[in-house]
Design a protein around this motif. Structure first.
Motif, short mmCIF file in Angstrom:
data_model
loop_
_atom_site.label_atom_id
_atom_site.label_comp_id
_atom_site.label_asym_id
_atom_site.label_seq_id
_atom_site.Cartn_x
_atom_site.Cartn_y
_atom_site.Cartn_z
N ALA B 170 0.84 -1.20 0.00
CA ALA B 170 0.00 0.00 0.00
C ALA B 170 0.87 1.25 0.00
O ALA B 170 0.57 2.22 -0.69
CB ALA B 170 -0.94 -0.01 1.20
N GLY B 171 1.97 1.21 0.75
CA GLY B 171 2.88 2.34 0.75
C GLY B 171 3.48 2.57 -0.62
O GLY B 171 3.59 3.71 -1.09
N PHE B 172 3.81 1.46 -1.30
CA PHE B 172 4.37 1.58 -2.65
C PHE B 172 3.32 2.15 -3.60
O PHE B 172 3.64 2.98 -4.46
CB PHE B 172 4.85 0.22 -3.13
CG PHE B 172 5.52 0.26 -4.47
CD1 PHE B 172 6.73 0.92 -4.63
CD2 PHE B 172 4.93 -0.33 -5.57
CE1 PHE B 172 7.34 0.99 -5.85
CE2 PHE B 172 5.55 -0.27 -6.82
CZ PHE B 172 6.76 0.38 -6.96
N ALA B 173 2.05 1.73 -3.41
CA ALA B 173 0.98 2.30 -4.24
C ALA B 173 0.88 3.80 -3.99
O ALA B 173 0.67 4.58 -4.92
CB ALA B 173 -0.35 1.61 -3.94
N GLY B 174 1.04 4.19 -2.72
CA GLY B 174 1.04 5.61 -2.39
C GLY B 174 2.15 6.33 -3.12
O GLY B 174 1.96 7.44 -3.65
N PHE B 175 3.32 5.68 -3.19
CA PHE B 175 4.45 6.26 -3.91
C PHE B 175 4.12 6.43 -5.39
O PHE B 175 4.34 7.49 -5.98
CB PHE B 175 5.67 5.36 -3.73
CG PHE B 175 6.86 5.73 -4.55
CD1 PHE B 175 7.63 6.83 -4.22
CD2 PHE B 175 7.21 4.98 -5.66
CE1 PHE B 175 8.73 7.18 -4.98
CE2 PHE B 175 8.31 5.32 -6.43
CZ PHE B 175 9.07 6.42 -6.08
N LEU B 176 3.53 5.37 -5.99
CA LEU B 176 3.20 5.43 -7.42
C LEU B 176 2.18 6.52 -7.70
O LEU B 176 2.31 7.26 -8.67
CB LEU B 176 2.64 4.08 -7.88
CG LEU B 176 3.65 2.97 -8.10
CD1 LEU B 176 2.96 1.76 -8.67
CD2 LEU B 176 4.76 3.44 -9.03
#
Lengths: 301, 386
Positions: B170-176
């Motif tokens: 989810a954090g990576f999705a936030g980054f994307l």
């Protein structure tokens, strides 16, 4: 296949464009994403159906189909204009000078209210738009079938857009709207009644959305209380695509979105047509954030 | 407020205004009802309009001074510090003792309050601190929940590694999603996040081989602590609230560090912040990552609690509800997030008897709240020092 999707895309694109105009006009003047605009469109569809049903019960022997369509359009436009006016007055005007997020939340509230209001008042089941015309296929070229309703919608949308263009470019209220959009304070100094202009903007935008609602109800034949949400987002996407605040941009954006969606549904997959629309939106925003026709707006201080 | 005469005539004028507004609204709303419902609905409508229209008048009659929002932030003095510490301890005690007083149902609601508190805390980082309006926050919630659910059911990953991976995803999705954020203005951002939320939901709904489509994923394992399975509602309640406290503590420290100050600076004036040497873009991105990761954590907990998830749980309405919690509590205020979550989760439960009308009232309440108290119930208090 290609021409079929082209016609379908133009039909749906015209409807998106009509709704997008309301978004873009309101945004151009008070910089508010009017989330309740999609619900106005839904209310227009319901108002049209109710008007036809009322006329058919009240007038013995029924009414001719053309008159029924005209009546539905008229009723929807009147009701929606009244809704737009009231909405602005009750929910947005008190927040004119509030921080940016407040009117947006208020708009979300209005949207939820209207959607649930129609759900309670009209029930959760789909409403059927009366089948008015017997022979609906205008011409049939084997692979391409174009219905009378599609032609009527495309022509109707273009006529309304042309009319709107005339109103905005050549009338007094149109000039006032453009002046208010540029600079509210300066417009007020020139003797323009800004509150009045904002009310009229909401009414015109809502009126177009109401007409779009009747058209889509006629096209699909079914109406549900939840149609406003997706149509609203799509139309907003169209407005952003064309450059929000820009009226020709909304028309072009709506058409492009309708075509892309229709080709996407035809050539890729109908389930993913919404994803296609949104992905294209995100791509456009990444490449040209101000939209296709929008001028480069700097963040207002 | 000048003299009684003027005030009386204003009262009369305003009453007439109210009646006319009510009448106008009735004219607008009633044509959509079957006749039998009309009579039922009219008094409610009148009462509502009266409330909205009369509020400023009542305020001026009671001579409550209009709250002046000072531009200079209030300094926290010693006594307010002690008072707020006392309140905090009381709140912790209340949360800890709550299961002893409630039954299974109320504790279950308590679990949901905890999960929504996490979501509100996460969104607060993005909207309240970094000032980025996000209308697709439920997407991160969904990504966290689905990551854990898929890892668990398909690869038999236990809860803890699954939770870590869910949070990271989810954090990576936030980054994307954060990457395009860097170049967009406020309203474009709102629509991109909204579109992102829709994309995630539609993909989950249609990609059958990946997420099992609208049927959702069943039989998700519950967390296991030292070979003890944490089941809802009672043990799970504590797991959720301990998580909330850890996240709260973490965010509170973050807010008081230079990170918090940098976010506020970027939110209030990005240009000035950049000029002061604060890398605004990097901080915006960081806010998206942290917010997304917290929502992912909430999603993992939710999946473990209900052990069945489907795309239905992560709609646009969910994003709006979370946003309302943040706004109701007071944007940028951590305590406010919890209060907002408590109110917006428990109120609908209390209103189950007239469930049809609760969303209607929810919508109207959002409008009224914005007009009456736009800063929320517990707006953040900024310290002067540091």
């Amino acid at each position: 296949m290609f021409f079929q999707q082209l016609v379908n895309g133009l039909t749906i694109g015209g409807v998106y464009a009509l709704i997008a105009l309301g978004y873009t006009m309101v945004y151009g003047i008070i910089e508010l994403i009017n989330f309740a605009h999609g619900e106005i469109y839904m209310i227009g569809a319901y108002a049209g159906i109710i008007a036809i049903a009322a006329a058919q019960t009240l007038i013995a022997g029924g009414i001719p189909p053309i008159a029924a369509v005209a009546l539905a359009l008229l009723a929807a436009m009147l009701v929606c204009a009244a809704y737009g006016f009231t909405m602005e007055k009750l929910a947005y005007r008190p927040l004119r000078h509030a921080p940016r997020l407040s009117p947006l939340i208020s708009a979300l509230g209005v949207s939820i209210f209207l959607q649930n209001f129609i759900m309670i008042a009209q029930g959760t089941r789909d409403k059927v738009f009366p089948h008015l015309f017997e022979n609906t296929v205008a011409f049939d070229l084997g692979s391409v079938r174009v219905s009378l309703i599609q032609i009527a919608i495309i022509v109707g949308c273009f006529m309304m857009m042309a009319l709107l263009h005339l109103v905005i470019q050549h009338t007094k209220i149109g000039t006032a709207m453009r002046a208010t959009a540029q600079d509210k304070t300066a417009a007020a100094l020139c003797g323009i009644h800004v509150d009045h202009v904002i009310s009229v903007t909401f009414m015109i935008g809502s009126l177009l959305a109401g007409a779009a609602g009747v058209m889509i109800a006629m096209y699909y034949g079914l109406v549900n209380y939840s149609i406003g949400y997706l149509a609203g987002i799509k139309a907003f996407t169209a407005a952003v695509l064309g450059g929000i605040g820009n009226i020709p941009g909304a028309m072009i954006g709506g058409m492009i979105l309708g075509l892309l969606e229709s080709f996407g549904a035809g050539y890729i997959s109908p389930e993913y047509k919404d994803v296609i629309a949104f992905s294209i939106l995100i791509l456009v925003l990444l490449i040209k954030p101000s939209g296709l026709l929008g001028e480069n707006l700097a963040e207002k201080a | 407020m000048t003299d009684s005469n003027g005030s009386n005539s204003r009262f009369l004028k305003s009453t007439v205004h109210v009646l006319l507004t009510g009448f106008g609204l009735a004219l607008l709303l009633l044509p959509f009802f079957p006749l039998s419902r009309v009579l039922l609905f009219t008094p409610w409508l009148l009462a509502l309009t009266t409330l909205v229209r009369l509020y400023p008048l009542i305020r001026s009659h009671l001579r409550i001074p209009k709250r002046v929002r000072s531009i200079v932030p209030r300094a926290s003095t010693g006594s307010t510090c002690i008072a707020s510490t006392g309140l905090g301890v009381a709140a912790i005690l209340a949360i800890a003792c709550f299961p002893a007083l409630g039954n299974r149902y109320t504790v279950d609601v308590g679990v949901m309050v905890g999960i929504y508190s996490l979501l509100a805390l996460g969104l607060n980082v993005i909207v309240g601190w970094a000032g980025l309006l996000n209308l697709g926050f439920a997407a991160f919630y969904a990504i966290g929940a689905y990551s854990y659910a898929i890892l668990n059911t398909r690869f038999d990953l236990p809860f803890w590694p699954g939770a870590v991976l869910g949070v990271l995803t989810a954090g990576f999705a936030g980054f994307l999603l954060g990457l395009p954020v860097l170049r967009l203005r406020g309203d474009y951002l709102a629509i991109v996040t909204l579109g992102f939320g829709e994309i995630v939901r539609v993909v989950l709904n249609n990609w059958d081989s990946f997420s099992n489509g609208p049927n959702g994923i069943m039989n998700i394992d519950r967390p296991v602590v030292f070979s003890y399975t944490v089941r809802p509602p009672y043990p799970f309640y504590y797991l959720v609230w301990i998580t909330v406290f850890i996240v709260y503590f973490f965010l509170n420290r973050l807010y008081k560090s230079h990170f918090g100050r940098a976010w506020i600076a970027v939110r209030d004036d990005e240009l000035a912040a950049n000029a002061m040497g604060i890398p605004a873009n990097r901080f915006k991105l960081l806010a998206c990552i942290i917010g997304g990761a917290i929502a992912g954590l909430a999603g993992v907990l939710y999946a473990a609690k209900v052990s069945f998830i489907s795309p239905e749980s992560f709609t646009f309405m969910e994003s709006v509800t979370i946003l309302c919690m943040v706004v109701l509590g007071g944007m940028g205020s951590l305590r406010g997030c919890i209060v907002g979550a408590v109110i917006l989760v428990t109120l609908p439960e209390l209103m189950r008897d007239f469930s049809n009308y609760r969303m209607l009232l929810f919508g109207a309440a959002m409008v009224v709240l914005m007009i009456v108290r736009p800063q929320g119930l517990l707006p953040p208090q900024r310290r002067l020092e540091a």
